[in-house]
Structures are given as C-alpha cells and as structure tokens.
Design a protein around this motif. Structure first.
Motif, PDB file in Angstrom:
ATOM      1  N   ASP A  76      -3.406   4.355   0.646  1.00  0.00           N
ATOM      2  CA  ASP A  76      -3.317   3.936  -0.745  1.00  0.00           C
ATOM      3  C   ASP A  76      -2.872   2.484  -0.784  1.00  0.00           C
ATOM      4  O   ASP A  76      -2.071   2.064   0.048  1.00  0.00           O
ATOM      5  N   PRO A  77      -3.375   1.704  -1.758  1.00  0.00           N
ATOM      6  CA  PRO A  77      -2.985   0.296  -1.817  1.00  0.00           C
ATOM      7  C   PRO A  77      -1.486   0.069  -2.053  1.00  0.00           C
ATOM      8  O   PRO A  77      -0.953  -0.961  -1.659  1.00  0.00           O
ATOM      9  N   ILE A  78      -0.807   0.996  -2.691  1.00  0.00           N
ATOM     10  CA  ILE A  78       0.606   0.794  -3.034  1.00  0.00           C
ATOM     11  C   ILE A  78       1.504   1.663  -2.162  1.00  0.00           C
ATOM     12  O   ILE A  78       2.413   1.178  -1.499  1.00  0.00           O
ATOM     13  N   PHE A  79       1.271   2.940  -2.192  1.00  0.00           N
ATOM     14  CA  PHE A  79       2.007   3.852  -1.319  1.00  0.00           C
ATOM     15  C   PHE A  79       1.346   3.799   0.059  1.00  0.00           C
ATOM     16  O   PHE A  79       0.268   3.232   0.212  1.00  0.00           O
ATOM     17  N   LYS A 108      -1.889   8.843   0.499  1.00  0.00           N
ATOM     18  CA  LYS A 108      -2.056   9.760  -0.622  1.00  0.00           C
ATOM     19  C   LYS A 108      -2.870  10.951  -0.144  1.00  0.00           C
ATOM     20  O   LYS A 108      -3.641  10.837   0.817  1.00  0.00           O
TER      21      LYS A 108
END
Lengths: 347, 347, 347, 347
Positions: free
Chosen positions: D313-316, D319
């Motif tokens: 995931d780009p942030i976490f 996912k």
C-alpha cells in the motif's frame, strides 16, 4: 381545496400518502396523526423517512397529533386517509366516521363489511352507493370507503376488461410479492436474502374473497359477489417494491390473446374525469420479458398496472403477467384515487 | 467400479457432476472433457470453481481432454455424463453413443426424441426399455438416456404419487426459479437484483410437454403421453439455488389435502435398491411457511423435493408449494441417479 | 445549440448519456454510434434499454451509425461523448479528434496521457489548458477531454475542499462499489448474490494515480501531481447503483470534523455558471446512518456526492463516508458536465 | 464430559451454540435457557430455527428453562455459554459466576472490565490468568470469560502473526458486515436490499478498543493495552453470513507482502492441543478475487479466517482482505473454543 389528514402517518404507507398529498391540487394536507410515541414531535423527528425523495419541507416541520377524532386538529378536516394497522383501524375508523369524516382507508379491517364499499375506481365506482346504506345502518354522517389489498387491486384491474367483454369462469393466480408490502420491519433481511417465503398470512384468502366483492354488482341494497372462482397462491420474494402476478383466466366467451390485449389496452374508463392521480390503468408491454419490477413499477407514476406475456394456456384460455407498484397503486395511491373520484363526482 | 467421464466438465452443472462422482462407490471418474479452450490444462486451471466446497484434490490435477468420443482418454470409459449445451449435445451425444458409450445427459437436445428415454427414476424407470428400440433404430451399441429440465423434475416427482392414487385431470404451475439454472453467466446481476424476470426461454413449453412424456406409459414400442393438460408460467428470481413451484392439481378421484400429504409422504419406490445418490424423493413440511430455498434446498443432500402448504383450492382440488435444488436434483444428481439405477438394475 | 453524438450508445453508460442529452438546453443529440452489429438498426431495436424511464420517443426511432469519424452523420457534429470500451477508445477517440471533434470521454484509455486533461469541473477546470498543448503535440484541431474513473470522481470532489483549506498529507479509502460500474453483463448474479468480490481489476491503481493528477497543478506546460499519497482497497457488492467510499484523511493543518463539514458544505465553485447538469457538488447529511445508496443516490439528479458520518479517527485526522451515483456523477454526467463547462467558458 | 448450558438459546447465536455443542466430545449440552416467553416450552416450539441443517433431534425435545442461575436445571452444570443481549448479560452473567459457573460469553457487557479476560485462544490465552484476579475482586468461585465482537476477532487473528514478527505501528480497517451480525430481526430487508448502511452502532469503538486489550500484555496484575492505534469504519451490506474486512497495517520492521503471507500461513499456535473446534486460524488464498463470503465462509467449518490479496500500500506497508464467518468464528465458535482451551489447559 379540501382539508385532509393522514392516520398512521409515520409508517411506510403513511409516507406514501404524504408524498401523494403534498402539493395535491384538490387536497390540502393539514393533519398528520400517529401513535402516542410520535404525537407532539415534529414529523421529521417522529418518522424515519424511507423514501428516496426527501420529506417535503413544510411537512417535516408539521407537529404530529394523536389519532383521536376529537382532537381539535381534525376540526376543519373533511377527509382522512387511513394507513392504520388492521386492529386499530377497526376501532378508530368508525370513530372518525362518527365525527363526520370521510375515511378513505387502506386497512383491511372494514373491507368485507357488507355496507362498506371496497372500491377500485376503474372497476366498481357504483359501489360508492353503499355509503348511503352504511350511513343509515351506522347512524353517522361520515363514511368509510376502503380499497382492497394490494395484490387484489392488481388482479381485479386486469380482470375487469376481460369480464366486461368475454365474461369469466375461473381465475388462477400466483403472486411474487415485494417486501414493502409487509411494512418496513415486516420482513427481516435474514428471512429473504437468497430466499423465498411461500406464505403471506391471510393474503390468499383476501385475494379469493375481495376480488369477488369488487367485481360483484350492487343491486340497490347490497353487493352480489361475482359468479366465478379465484384460486391464489402467494409468495414473498426479495424485491423492494412491485408485486408480480402470474394470472390464468378461463373466459366465458372465446378470447384470443390478441383480443385480451386489445381489451386491456382500450380500458380507460375514467380518462375524461381529469383526476390528478389517475393514469392509464393498464399498460401492455410487447417485449417477451416484461413487466419487471425494477424497470416498470413507476409506469404512470406508479399508478398503472403493467401487463405482459399475454398468451394461450393449455387449461385456461389465457395467461399473462401483471405488475403493480404495491405501495402506490396497491395502497396509498388507491385510497387517494378513491377520494379524488368521490369528491369530484359524488360529494 | 465403472469408469466414467464428464462432458462439459468446467461449467456449473459439470462441477456438480464432479462433486457427486468424486468418491462415488459405483463410479470412478476418469475423464473430464471440455471445450478446446480448456483441453490440455489441469482442471483447476481450466475451471473457475464456483462451489463453496473446494475442488476434490485429485480432480484439480486431472488434465482436461477435448470432447471427442474417439479420444483415447475415453477408451476404457463406459459411461459419460453430459452437461453440454443443447446445440453441442445434439451433435456429440449421438457420437458417443456410436462409440458404445452409455450417455446420461442433462441436456435438452434429445429429450423429446421418440426413442430416447426421459427418465426420473422414481417415476418412470420402465421407460429405460426404449433403449432397445433406440439401439435398433440408430444402429449403435451405446445409448442416450436423458433427464428432464430442472423445473419438470420437481413437478413430476410430486405429481407421481397423486397420479397413482387419485388420477390427474389438470395441472397448473407457476415457478420461481433460481439464477443458477441459467448457468454461471446466464443472469447478469443488473438483471435480477431487486427484480423478477417473468420469462425463461422455452421453459414453459418444456414443462408442458416433458412432464406428459415422463408420466406417460410405455406400451412396448413407444411412450404414450399422459392424458391430462399442464399449464405453466415461469419466472426467474433473485435466488442462488432452489426452484420454488406453486402447483395446483385437479384430481380424478376426490382427494383431501391430508390424502395427498399421506401419498407423498409414503412415496419411496426405490428405497430398497440402495442407490448411493437416492434420498427420500419427497419430504413434506408441516410449518406454514415452508419450503424455503435457503433453508430447505439441501434436504436429502439436495436430492429430496421439499413440499409444504398442501391445501384446498377453490378451482383445483389441491394446491401446494414444492422446492427443488435445481443444480443437484434438477440437473447433475438427476443424471447420476439415472445411471445408478440403470447400472444396478438394467446393465 | 451544439450538435452532439454519442459513441457506444447502446451500452449502460451510453444510455445514461442519452437520458442526459435528450432535451438538453445546450446540446442537440444528432448521432448515435455503436458497433457494426447495431449500425443500421433503429436505436430501440439495437439497444436493450435498461433504464426505469422509457427511451425518449424520438431517440428510439433514430438509426444507429457505425463508430466511424468519417461517416457523414458526424459532419455537422462538433462534440462527441464517448462511452467506448478502453481498447476501442484508444484507437477511435484520436481519430475523432483528428476530424476536429471535441471528444468528451468516459473511457480510461487516454486519461493518464500527459497532454490529455482529466477533468472534474468543480476541482481542476484549469487543466482544460492542456488542450492547447495537446493540439500542438498531436497536430489536430479537435481535442480529447477525459473524466476520471467513477470511484476517483467521488474521492477527489470530497478531497478538494479539504485540500484547499487544510492541505492533505495522506488519504486512505475503501470502496463498496455497485454492479452497474462493471457494465450490464459485467457481474453475473451468481457472483454477487449473498456475496462480495473484494477485487476490481485496476481500480485501486486508478484511484491511487488519477486522483493525484486531478488534484495536481498545471504549471503552464504540464500537470504536477499532488504531493501526497492515496491508498485504496476496492470491493464489489450487491447494489445496483451507487458507490460507497469509507475515506480517511490526514490533513496538513489541524481540522476538526465540524471544520471539514463546513468546508464541504460551502464548496460550490461553479454555482454562478448556470450549467444545466450542475448540482451542489457535496450534500452533507446529519443522520448517523447516511448516506445510503438506495435512498441518497439521486440527490441532485444523481450529480451530488452525499457525505455523512464526518468524524475523528485515531490515526487519520478525519474519516467520513461518501456516496456517488456511479453511472451519472461517476460516468455520463461527468462527461456532460465537462462539456457544458468547456462550451460555456472555454470555447 | 462437562455438563453445559446455553443462555439465550433461541436466538441466532444461541442456535449456533446448539449446533456446535450437540455431539461435542468434551461437553454435554444439558440446559437450554431463554426468556420467560420461551421457558416451559419444548425447544422446537420455542425457537424459530433459522439454520439450514435441521434441529438436532434430541435438542428439539428439550424443555427450555428460565435464565435463572438458581434454577435446579443448572445444578450439575459447570459451564454456561452466554448469547444474552448486553443489558441482560450485565446482570445475569455475574449472577451465574456467583453460583460457581464458568461463563463463556459472547455478550459485549463485561468485555472491557479490567478483571475480565477478553480471549481469542490463538492470540492471548495468557489473559486467562485474569480469572484469579477476577475471583479475588468479585468474591465468586465461577468466572466470566468473554470473546470479542465478531469484527474484532477477525482483525486480531490476522494482526497477531504480524505483531509477533514485525511489530505494528498503525492499523486501519473498513468492514463490510453481514446482516446476521445484527440478529435475526436486526436488519429489515427494506433497509438493505440494493443498499448499504454505513453505520453499526458502537462497532467502530469496539474494534478500536477491544483489539488493543486483546493484543496487550498481562503483567501479572493487569492487561496493558497494545501500543498502537486502530482506526475503523464499519458498514452493513446485503450478505447473510461472513464479514469482509479491508485491512491496512503499518509495521515496525519492514515487511514485504510475501513475508506477511508466510507469517500468516505458519501461524498455528494451538495445533497440538487437539481442541475439537480448532481449525487452522488463517487460510491464505492466492486467487486475486478471494476471499468471498459465499464461497469461503465455511473454511475450517467456519472457524478459519480466510485472507487474500496481501499486497503493498502507498501509505501503510501492507494491505489485505480478511473474511470471517461472523456467527461461527465471530460468535458461538469463539466462546466454544475459549471453553475448550480453558477446560483442557487451565481447569
């Protein structure tokens, strides 16, 4: 403008009444009545509004009153529309009639009373004459006028042009009924997702008896039931709005599907009266796979029965599929149309 | 153990065949055949497996072969089960029969051929005798045995005990059919969510004709159709598996609902044969709101018809609701049971 | 009145285009183009009409033409709306632009081309300036203007007022998407009844990249992507129309839910332009359990994003739920609004 | 064999308890308790049985008793399973503990009490030690052991192997929850057909707090909450059984999707204990479009969490999608597994 009230205003049929009576050219919606739990609150706080169009703004601000015919809010009201449950209707609708109100009721309680007209405007408006007998019998100035059960309305509207032109010997019908017919909380999702419930309490009995009263003749003192048999089987399915009926009819005179189609298509008895809620009662579809609830239920603003697949049957003479928007044509719209016709022609 | 193959193995009915034939006590599943697109692949790569139980492990590793009766994979195979589409079935099933195979087919293509038995084991096993006539006519050593359309099977199983005991004059039926009956891609979700499609191509014709052949009598040279009429109306609804039928029957001899119930309940003609897939053909429910697809479709491992609401009707003598698991009892299970009975008793 | 055509006119988005362009005050719908299979037929015979309102009568009689930019039917047409599948769009949209047409496209093919504006009118109308660069690069007089993927539109409209007022550091979103987003045949009923499909091909990538282009800034020669990250997870659910998105936002400046609510509520950048299809871009609901697809998707004739449950989150600063009518605001309506704005302000 | 009873035996979770305890190798189901309305009736008459397998025959004949810890029926019972509503649980579960019973409760009432263990056997069995503190505090010989809310169980089981191997900094989760989670009457069909309800009362708060208690450490006197944040957004959708969760995790140590997959796949802490209800806690699927509720919810007899789509995931950091059978693994099965572990290892 005639001032009107709605009884049972917070429920699903009550909400449909509000949608149909708000900005009505003949009626002015003055009173919203509901259970003690709701009385005293603003309508928008008392009702969980289930419709996809927002609450008409002025309606949301109206304060709900108790369902008491002597409540001052009803003083100037001439007509009340009843979306009461059957047990309350049996007690309260006569009370309103005693106070001189014209009660147009969607409840089942009084439908089969001998002196209460059970009306579908396109089918048996002459039964309004029962009101005189009702007033005499019951010593009141008001009146109770009922409309049939949702699935009966769909059936009798499609039978009427057949009866008039070819006569009827027998009718068989199996229904596929939408969940809204049971009220908002009536059918749990656990009961109907990926499922059918092949049973709706009392529904078959209603279809088998109400339709014969409606299609019967008023002889000046009472209604003689129509002289054929109706057999019904009722199912609940996973559809929001829109009852489907598979109908089979044995006619007295021979009738080809094309004849039936023409009779239905021409059937438009009240078109000259300019009733605000009236729409062509039967719209016949040619496509082989129609009517379908999601695509066709709003035909005629929900007031037209949509019929398709008129065809021969090995046993009955003809079979077809009919669709009705059950909370409009089959409930609130039925009462409103009754009231419009009565006010226009009989008041 | 008899070696068997499945034609059309990747589709929905093909998958049900695999589930029923994997670990079968009489049959050994040796060949999976499918379209050229799938041939040569491992089954688990060729098929999108739709079932909630995983692919039987050994099956997943089997390599799919083309649907060619001369393919060496079929050399030792005696029986093939066909889940082919009708057009392919018409061409390929005879080709397999010519190669000496016993073809048990769920396809509609050959059902109404005069020399092809259309079998429901509990109803008309004597029609297996048509095979001799078929072999003579068609000069082959194999045979084609068909089972009826899903909704016909449900109907005729419930009619059989009534016919035997009381005779039948007329049958009316309206169906509420699950989407799986149309194949995995058959009904788009856009077509059926919050909707009904009141039309299934050729379905009413199949019910009206197939049932009379099945309930007809083999007179030594041909099957004479049963001597009553069936009228049907078919609807597609938003249910995964499980067809509901509202059935109305006019009997020759008078029959009370209790009599019908008893006849259905006692109906168990093959119980002594110990067929692996056999279950009590009719399970009668007493609850007023049953059968329901989601709750009752797996009765008898999906092989029992569940009947409820046996009651009087104003026109017909009796009406009731029947439920069938359409991809088991109404499709793959029907063919497998035909094969079990044939192998056990007629081979 | 500007003469317009629709490419891909028989499909689901094509039908929505027709509904929105029929009786449009700025556009006159002159040409319906579709695949060779449909070309030459009357529209009502070529298309299976899926909408609950009937085909506009004059439209039904129009003859479908092939999707050929040199076909004479397009001679006087200035604007075409494209509902083509991506592969055809990549080939045909440039061909129409070469013929001088303004192409407003709902297809994904050209969205991420550097010189093709990806427009949401309320969010980044200045990106229209890319058209000059596009014309120079590609040597054509027409232009291609795209709108984003349905789920991206919903996201960026709700992000825009937050970005403007508080800045954004990170966005997380999980979608619950309606089946209509996949086209009429896209999701079989067998796949979605009583089920979720936690995967939509390329959808997460589109949301994660398209939104940064749209919220980026045009610096005179190109669009610089917005400077934050978006993480997405996409699911298909059993709903006809209306995508739900659970959105979490980390802002640069501190923002309370009330602040976000106010910013969204005030966001109405184009209200003075009087664009026919324009509606308030965000409608904020106060009820704890809204927005809901069936009840709220038609807000603003399907053009408003409905937001509810704006609240704090332990990790992000704020979270909320947004709803978009995916075939109107998220598809046909998006292209039409792009065209209205362009014609009114930039032509 | 330990004698056990079920409180709230007629409801949906109560029925699942009965299914899991009937023919259980360690427990003998002796008492079924329910509301005064049901007490005194045979179970088969008191309960509307919602399951697709029939009521175990001997169970149907058992007479329901009132939910009174002093009722003689409970005399020889050592363990009670509670499917009581929260308000009754708060009052009655302590009363049963006072009578010396071990109460394994699925109710939310006591979960967050400091001295009440909130157990998921694979995750935090050491929290059973809180029982000693509980007994001291509350002066009783019995004990109350709770299991978390359904959606929390799914989350923490998938987090545990990540936490153990990589540490966790932050967790974000959006749920798509089945209607059975709200009880049989909890979600009207009118509310959920063609719809989503983006709100489940208190559910987000439960997920955000319960999971930190479960993943916290018992230091000899109390449980110290896990030291990261969880943010949740909860939605109700039109699915019968099976909660889907879109989960995003930021880890302390870097972790690739393959690492997470391996950690989940190897996670099997209790496999050597031979607990009857135990199944592999996490089953990882490779297909891009799984897990799906209808196809995967019965994995491990409904006791396995099925995980799929483990990706970046780009942030976490990572996912994934998780699925849990909410009325088995997320309710009755959770309590039963708690009891099995406790009896086997701690009694």
């Amino acid at each position: 403008m005639i001032k009107v009230g709605v009884l049972g205003a917070t429920g699903m049929v009550g909400q449909r009444f509000i949608q149909m009576l708000s900005n009505h050219p003949m009626f002015e919606l003055e009173v919203l009545a509901a259970s003690p739990r709701s009385a005293g609150k603003k309508y928008k706080d008392a009702a969980y509004w289930y419709q996809s169009e927002p609450i008409p703004e002025d309606i949301g601000e109206m304060v709900v009153v108790p369902t008491d015919p002597k409540h001052e809010a009803f003083k100037d009201v001439d007509v009340v529309f009843s979306a009461l449950p059957a047990d309350l209707a049996r007690e309260l609708e006569p009370a309103f009639a005693k106070e001189g109100k014209l009660v147009f009721s969607n409840a089942s309680a009084m439908r089969m009373e001998k002196d209460v007209p059970l009306i579908v405007p396109e089918v048996n408006e002459e039964h309004f004459k029962l009101i005189e007998i009702q007033r005499e019998n019951r010593k009141w100035d008001g009146a109770i006028v009922t409309n049939p059960n949702c699935s009966t309305i769909c059936l009798v509207i499609t039978l009427k042009p057949i009866l008039d032109k070819f006569g009827i010997e027998a009718v068989n019908v199996t229904t596929l009924q939408a969940v809204s017919g049971a009220g908002y909380d009536g059918v749990p999702s656990m009961a109907i997702i990926d499922n059918v419930i092949p049973y709706i309490k009392n529904e078959e009995e209603k279809m088998q008896t109400e339709s014969l009263k409606i299609l019967g003749e008023f002889d000046g003192s009472e209604v003689k039931n129509a002289n054929f048999k109706v057999g019904a089987s009722c199912n609940r399915i996973c559809v929001i709005d829109g009852h489907i009926e598979s109908i089979f009819v044995k006619t007295k005179e021979p009738a080809e599907p094309e004849d039936i189609k023409e009779a239905m298509d021409k059937f438009d008895p009240l078109k000259d009266l300019d009733l605000p809620t009236y729409a062509k009662p039967i719209v016949v579809k040619e496509e082989p796979d129609r009517p379908q609830p999601r695509l066709d239920r709003n035909e005629g603003n929900g007031m037209s029965i949509v019929v398709g697949r008129i065809r021969k049957d090995p046993i009955f003479d003809v079979k077809y599929t009919a669709l009705e928007h059950n909370t409009i044509r089959g409930a609130a719209g039925a009462s409103v149309l009754n009231a419009e016709l009565f006010v226009k022609k009989y008041l």
